[in-house]
Scaffold this active site. Structure first.
Site, PDB file in Angstrom:
ATOM      1  N   ASP A 104       0.834  -1.192   0.000  1.00  0.00           N
ATOM      2  CA  ASP A 104       0.000   0.000   0.000  1.00  0.00           C
ATOM      3  C   ASP A 104       0.875   1.252   0.000  1.00  0.00           C
ATOM      4  O   ASP A 104       1.978   1.240  -0.546  1.00  0.00           O
ATOM      5  CB  ASP A 104      -0.944  -0.024   1.204  1.00  0.00           C
ATOM      6  CG  ASP A 104      -2.291   0.616   0.898  1.00  0.00           C
ATOM      7  OD1 ASP A 104      -2.345   1.856   0.844  1.00  0.00           O
ATOM      8  OD2 ASP A 104      -3.277  -0.120   0.717  1.00  0.00           O
ATOM      9  N   HIS A 162      -3.775   6.013   3.544  1.00  0.00           N
ATOM     10  CA  HIS A 162      -4.479   4.812   3.070  1.00  0.00           C
ATOM     11  C   HIS A 162      -3.871   3.535   3.635  1.00  0.00           C
ATOM     12  O   HIS A 162      -4.576   2.658   4.151  1.00  0.00           O
ATOM     13  CB  HIS A 162      -4.446   4.799   1.546  1.00  0.00           C
ATOM     14  CG  HIS A 162      -5.326   3.783   0.904  1.00  0.00           C
ATOM     15  ND1 HIS A 162      -4.921   2.495   0.677  1.00  0.00           N
ATOM     16  CD2 HIS A 162      -6.583   3.861   0.419  1.00  0.00           C
ATOM     17  CE1 HIS A 162      -5.891   1.818   0.077  1.00  0.00           C
ATOM     18  NE2 HIS A 162      -6.915   2.626  -0.100  1.00  0.00           N
ATOM     19  N   SER A 197     -11.263  -0.818  -0.760  1.00  0.00           N
ATOM     20  CA  SER A 197      -9.989  -0.794  -0.022  1.00  0.00           C
ATOM     21  C   SER A 197     -10.191  -1.131   1.443  1.00  0.00           C
ATOM     22  O   SER A 197      -9.320  -1.724   2.082  1.00  0.00           O
ATOM     23  CB  SER A 197      -9.354   0.601  -0.109  1.00  0.00           C
ATOM     24  OG  SER A 197      -8.675   0.786  -1.315  1.00  0.00           O
TER      25      SER A 197
END
Length: 729
Positions: free
Chosen positions: A182, A247, A582
């Site tokens: 990520d 994220h 996600s």
């Protein structure tokens, strides 16, 4: 298209790897045909969807320039690391190019490299012995707490004392390792505290790379590994595993974060935040930057992760539905194949390009693909009209408006600027409204032209002096976005009609927008998120995708500590609320790690089997799972159903899908025997001599009714042992 040989393996009929009842399949097909009528506006819809589902910087992925890098994939690593690197160097040297072109070398778990090549060099190198495929380095996109409690209480299965209850999950030792690919990680977050964890597993071979503002001491017994991948020729690249976007931190804490008491987003959704496998170890592989996620970096991360010793790989990223790559040029599919071959389960997000059919990505059969659904928590921001009529809205804002309806209310089209179209004004597009008519008022805006994002409309109303915004959008009404301190909420078109009716009934319409409250035990839940990508798979309809669904709407998880784009007047939050597939993916990654810790000898397909065969298809009203419109969802929406946190621990029976099945799939897809011998680590005689079966022209299949996971083959023997000739039927 990638460069590779098209000497095909024998034709055969490929039955579903993940079979479900044919009646359900037919229902899903009818749904797909209905959805097909929406294709006309698909491209426009996808572009604007990214502006409110992706994290900041996500839209830059589509704008990034070609970096001139190609990936050369050479299959399984049959030699030592050093000999493979030498082989790669020799291959590049044969091009007789001056200067260094190598970007990444893959030599641990599979063979290949990424390098800057011209088109002529690509054509030349594709003909070299041992080269499987050569393809451009793609730029992939990110597919951007109570969710675990909801999953726990969604089912009524009684677990006996031999299996672990939820309380056991926090006390039992978990030496599974989750690899997260990520944007990096914020190691100082409390979600990565290693309190009460034992020593790092002795089989762990990974490392904690130092970089900008990141030291080896940033790792601990929870965060046991951290790597980053950059192009050596990019001087401006962030050379650090540290997360600068948030994220990766959010995803990692959802999958394996330690329990943190008193977590909330500025007081909303307060409670204990924890990952799906809170005692698992985490290894972060930073493959994404502000521009996106390079395929060459993803393959390098897979190469390392397999060698490092992870048990689960989690990727909340992938291609868009408009640019779904072939298996031969998909870095995630290639890396995941070698991970599965080495006993590692790979969990991926399905994509955020729904609700149109045929938009699911990461759909290779050896990947566990996850769609997104809601939980039983709603972030409600209501509108109060004159006469104290309450209209329910959705969104996260920290409004300081008076709770009484005292603010003038205007429909945006009546504030139309003289040089703007009415359609532009009623959608609150930039430069379409008269500031004198907006100042001091709450503005009702439509959102049906897909020209500007909701955030752009917010900024326009705010800049013109508006004090609040009511957005009309049926899809966005089902997903809470964060609007910060500005009083903004989203209502359905049905409720908007009631607001407009009130406005037409009085010469002095007034209203207010209330600050958000979190409503628990919301019903019905789950429902499928409108943005979640749908099946069928573009690779082949013979495999049902997505595999399962999990919570992916308004999920609370850890956040970076230097966020400067937060709510004005408030400190940087330690936790944040995000939506997207996600967020669904790491729920299943954490569950897979839990199952692996209880069954350390289980392979990837057994874990996937346990998750899929125990999934549920009903909501908390004991009715069928629905879409955001209230209609019944289908397996093209949710796969086998929503995951359960307890049932997979006692599945009763698990089904194995073997490497042989995947190799047969590759035959069907277009690889020849010679290529497959390079791709797979071990290709035994049983594969070269195994029966082959004819594939029907329409690529349809009769679904297997006796197994959720086991592939089946019709018996029509047709052997082909010549690797260089097209096999006869």
């Amino acid at each position: 298209m990638p460069y590779f040989s098209h000497h095909l393996c024998p034709y055969f009929k490929y039955s579903s790897l993940f079979g479900v009842d044919s009646l359900i399949q037919a229902q899903a097909e009818r749904s797909r045909q209905l959805d097909a009528t929406m294709k006309g506006a698909f491209a426009i819809f996808l572009f604007f969807l990214s502006s409110f589902i992706s994290i900041p910087g996500g839209t830059k992925a589509a704008q990034a320039k070609d970096n001139g890098v190609y990936i050369v994939y050479m299959g399984a690593a049959a030699s030592t690391n050093e000999s493979l690197r030498y082989e790669h160097t020799q291959l590049l040297s044969s091009l007789k190019r001056k200067g260094m072109t190598l970007v990444h070398s893959y030599s641990h778990s599979f063979s290949g490299f990424a390098a800057r090549l011209s088109e002529e060099e690509v054509r030349s190198i594709a003909q070299k012995p041992g080269v499987i495929s050569v393809f451009k380095d793609p730029l992939l996109q990110l597919h951007t707490t109570r969710s675990w409690d909801f999953l726990k209480y969604q089912i009524d299965l009684e677990i006996d004392s031999s299996a672990s209850s939820d309380s056991d999950l926090s006390t039992q030792e978990y030496d599974t390792i989750i690899g997260i690919m990520d944007t990096g990680i914020w190691p100082e977050s409390k979600s990565f505290d290693d309190k009460d964890l034992g020593p790092i597993p002795p089989w762990w071979k990974g490392k904690c790379m130092e970089g900008d503002d990141f030291r080896q001491s940033s790792c601990n017994r929870k965060l046991i590994g951290a790597r980053f991948y950059v192009d050596p020729d990019e001087a401006t690249a962030d050379r650090t595993p540290r997360d600068m976007l948030g994220h990766g931190t959010h995803v990692a804490s959802t999958a394996g974060g330690s329990a943190v008491l008193g977590a909330s987003f500025y007081g909303l959704a307060a409670g204990t935040a924890k990952g799906g496998s809170p005692r698992s170890r985490i290894a972060i592989y930073r493959v994404c930057s502000l521009e996106g996620c390079r395929g060459s970096a993803i393959m390098a991360a897979f190469d390392d992760a397999i060698s490092d010793g992870v048990d689960v790989v989690s990727l909340s990223l992938g291609a868009s539905a408009m640019t779904i790559p072939d298996v031969t040029s998909d870095p995630i599919a290639i890396g995941a194949f070698h991970a599965a071959e080495n006993g590692i389960i790979v969990v991926c997000s399905a994509g955020n390009d729904g609700p149109n059919s045929g938009t699911v990505v990461n759909a290779s059969p050896w990947i566990l693909t996850v769609s997104a659904s809601t939980i039983d928590r709603n972030f409600e921001s209501d509108v109060v009209l004159g006469g104290n009529k309450v209209i329910k809205g959705e969104g996260i804002n920290f409004s300081r408006l008076d709770t009484s309806p005292v603010y003038p209310l205007i429909y945006a089209k009546f504030a139309q600027d003289s040089e703007a179209l009415e359609s532009e004004a009623r959608n609150c597009n930039p430069s379409s409204m008269d500031a004198a008519k907006i100042e001091g008022k709450i503005v009702v805006c439509d959102n049906d032209d897909n020209e500007y994002s909701e955030k752009s409309k917010l900024e326009e109303v705010k800049d013109l002096g508006g004090v609040g915004l009511i957005l009309v959008d049926d899809e966005q009404r089902s997903v809470a976005s964060i609007y910060g301190a500005f009083p903004m909420t989203v209502v359905s078109s049905e409720d908007a009609s009631e607001i407009l009716s009130y406005m037409n009934s009085t010469s002095n319409p007034v209203a207010t927008v209330l600050a958000t409250v979190a409503v628990a035990n919301y019903k019905p839940a789950p429902s499928m998120a409108y943005f979640s990508s749908r099946g069928p798979s573009s690779i082949t309809k013979n495999i049902l995708k997505p595999d399962v669904t999990a919570p992916g709407v308004a999920i609370l998880a850890a956040w970076i500590g230097n966020d400067t784009a937060g709510t004005p007047g408030k400190a940087t939050p330690s936790f944040n609320v995000l939506s997207g597939t996600s967020m669904a993916c790491p729920h299943v990654s954490g569950l897979a790690a839990t199952i692996k810790s209880r069954n350390p000898t289980w392979g990837p397909s057994a874990i996937r089997s346990a998750i899929m065969t125990t999934a549920i298809q009903t909501n908390n009203l004991r009715g069928p799972i629905t879409t955001y419109t209230g209609t019944a969802a289908t397996p093209y929406d949710y796969g086998a159903g929503e995951v359960s946190t307890t049932r997979p621990l006692q599945p009763g029976l698990v089904y194995e899908t073997h490497t042989r099945d995947y190799l047969n799939f590759l035959c069907y897809y277009g690889y020849n025997i010679a290529q497959i011998k390079h791709i797979a680590r071990n290709v035994s005689g049983w594969f070269l001599l195994s029966p082959r079966f004819k594939l029907r022209p329409d690529f349809q299949h009769q679904l297997s009714l006796d197994s959720n996971l086991r592939s089946g083959w019709e018996s029509k023997q047709d052997r082909c042992q010549d690797p260089h000739k097209r096999c006869r039927r």
